[in-house]
Design a protein around this motif. Structure first.
Motif, PDB file in Angstrom:
ATOM      1  N   ASP A 176      12.271   0.911  -2.302  1.00 49.20           N
ATOM      2  CA  ASP A 176      11.899  -0.323  -2.982  1.00 49.20           C
ATOM      3  C   ASP A 176      11.173  -0.001  -4.290  1.00 49.20           C
ATOM      4  O   ASP A 176      10.214   0.771  -4.289  1.00 49.20           O
ATOM      5  CB  ASP A 176      10.973  -1.139  -2.068  1.00 49.20           C
ATOM      6  N   PRO A 177      11.615  -0.555  -5.435  1.00 45.94           N
ATOM      7  CA  PRO A 177      10.970  -0.245  -6.717  1.00 45.94           C
ATOM      8  C   PRO A 177       9.540  -0.768  -6.841  1.00 45.94           C
ATOM      9  O   PRO A 177       8.847  -0.431  -7.798  1.00 45.94           O
ATOM     10  CB  PRO A 177      11.894  -0.885  -7.753  1.00 45.94           C
ATOM     11  N   ARG A 178       9.077  -1.563  -5.876  1.00 43.01           N
ATOM     12  CA  ARG A 178       7.678  -1.969  -5.885  1.00 43.01           C
ATOM     13  C   ARG A 178       6.760  -0.832  -5.454  1.00 43.01           C
ATOM     14  O   ARG A 178       5.543  -0.921  -5.590  1.00 43.01           O
ATOM     15  CB  ARG A 178       7.475  -3.179  -4.970  1.00 43.01           C
ATOM     16  N   ILE A 179       7.355   0.247  -4.929  1.00 42.15           N
ATOM     17  CA  ILE A 179       6.581   1.423  -4.525  1.00 42.15           C
ATOM     18  C   ILE A 179       6.650   2.441  -5.654  1.00 42.15           C
ATOM     19  O   ILE A 179       7.730   2.924  -5.998  1.00 42.15           O
ATOM     20  CB  ILE A 179       7.134   2.029  -3.223  1.00 42.15           C
ATOM     21  N   SER A 180       5.518   2.778  -6.235  1.00 39.97           N
ATOM     22  CA  SER A 180       5.481   3.757  -7.315  1.00 39.97           C
ATOM     23  C   SER A 180       5.483   5.158  -6.714  1.00 39.97           C
ATOM     24  O   SER A 180       4.466   5.634  -6.204  1.00 39.97           O
ATOM     25  CB  SER A 180       4.229   3.550  -8.181  1.00 39.97           C
ATOM     26  N   CYS A 181       6.626   5.811  -6.742  1.00 37.27           N
ATOM     27  CA  CYS A 181       6.766   7.117  -6.105  1.00 37.27           C
ATOM     28  C   CYS A 181       7.970   7.841  -6.672  1.00 37.27           C
ATOM     29  O   CYS A 181       8.758   7.275  -7.442  1.00 37.27           O
ATOM     30  CB  CYS A 181       6.912   6.960  -4.592  1.00 37.27           C
ATOM     31  N   TYR A 214       9.795  -1.689 -13.245  1.00 34.97           N
ATOM     32  CA  TYR A 214      10.324  -0.435 -12.726  1.00 34.97           C
ATOM     33  C   TYR A 214       9.424   0.731 -13.121  1.00 34.97           C
ATOM     34  O   TYR A 214       9.094   0.905 -14.302  1.00 34.97           O
ATOM     35  CB  TYR A 214      11.722  -0.168 -13.287  1.00 34.97           C
ATOM     36  N   PRO A 215       9.025   1.587 -12.166  1.00 36.30           N
ATOM     37  CA  PRO A 215       8.208   2.762 -12.509  1.00 36.30           C
ATOM     38  C   PRO A 215       9.034   3.855 -13.184  1.00 36.30           C
ATOM     39  O   PRO A 215      10.261   3.927 -13.029  1.00 36.30           O
ATOM     40  CB  PRO A 215       7.672   3.224 -11.151  1.00 36.30           C
TER      41      PRO A 215
END
Length: 266
Positions: free
Chosen positions: A175-180, A106-107
């Motif tokens: 989606d938590p795979r996207i760091s934003c 998680y970012p």
């Protein structure tokens, strides 16, 4: 779990649940884990009590990216951070023995207040008026003055936090795979003087968001960091960026983020 064997349990003292927690500790010992009383010695931190307890455990341990966090809920309700239930220890044992678990990443966002105070957030940063009066925030993306906001507040959410306060403001689930990070308005006022985008917007991991609070008499906003309120007053400048830190959690292989979203909201 590999060579990670030092386990720390983070939980609220509750006599009604103490027996179940002691039973979970006993099972962990039987599986070859060492229970430690100092979280700095742990490379696995188990948070018992639901999503709120998970967020507290991450914050109190300093948002460590060198350990695994395990979320264990003590209720039957759905949880976005907890894959295990305190009353279903058989599932935990089976998952460990059958390699039925994997690691979810998680970012985290970094928050700087007035250039000197620094915090992390796993879920969201919220900036809200503390009185029954709107306040004004100049919003900058990198060096661009993007808009002047007047309203009740602004929420800056991570992808995992997109399902919480952000979603209640009609923000998107990310989606938590996207760091934003996602920026959402709380009751903005739009007229000839103040004009905002009027919708949530998402910034990539190389962007910096700056919120400059206009000093017009409403100068003491409530700053929320995940599920904690900050006592610092008279803040003028808030800078938010992706931290580069990653919180690693243990999840069941057949229980993705989108499984949880579906189960919680659909």
């Amino acid at each position: 779990m590999g060579t990670r064997r030092n386990m720390f349990f983070s939980y609220k003292n509750d006599p009604a649940k103490q027996k179940d927690i002691e039973n979970l500790m006993s099972i962990a010992k039987d599986q070859g884990f060492e229970i430690v009383t100092n979280q700095e010695e742990a490379n696995i931190i188990v948070a018992v009590g639901g999503d709120g307890a998970f967020l507290q455990a991450v914050r109190r341990s300093g948002f460590r990216d060198d350990c695994l966090y395990v979320g264990v809920t003590d209720e039957e309700e759905a949880s976005l951070y907890c894959d295990f239930n305190l009353h279903n220890t058989e599932e935990m044992i089976e998952a460990v023995h059958t390699a039925g678990v994997s690691v979810r990443r998680y970012p985290v966002i970094d928050v700087h207040l007035d250039g000197h105070t620094h915090f992390h957030c796993l879920n969201e940063l919220s900036v809200r008026s503390s009185i029954i009066k709107t306040f004004v925030i100049d919003v900058f993306i990198d060096e661009l003055h993007f808009e002047t906001f007047r309203g009740d507040g602004i929420v800056v959410a991570t992808p995992t936090g997109s399902t919480a306060y952000n979603r209640s403001l009609n923000g998107a689930v990310v989606d938590p795979r996207i760091s934003c990070m996602q920026i959402s308005e709380i009751a903005s006022l739009n007229n000839n003087q103040f004009r905002t985008l009027g919708s949530s917007f998402i910034l990539g991991d190389s962007r910096k968001l700056t919120l400059q609070i206009v000093q017009d008499g409403n100068d003491y906003p409530i700053i929320g960091l995940d599920n904690e309120a900050l006592s610092i007053q008279n803040i003028k400048n808030i800078e938010v960026e992706m931290s580069g830190k990653i919180i690693k959690t243990v999840k069941l292989k057949d229980n993705s983020f989108w499984h949880k979203v579906q189960r919680t909201f659909l």
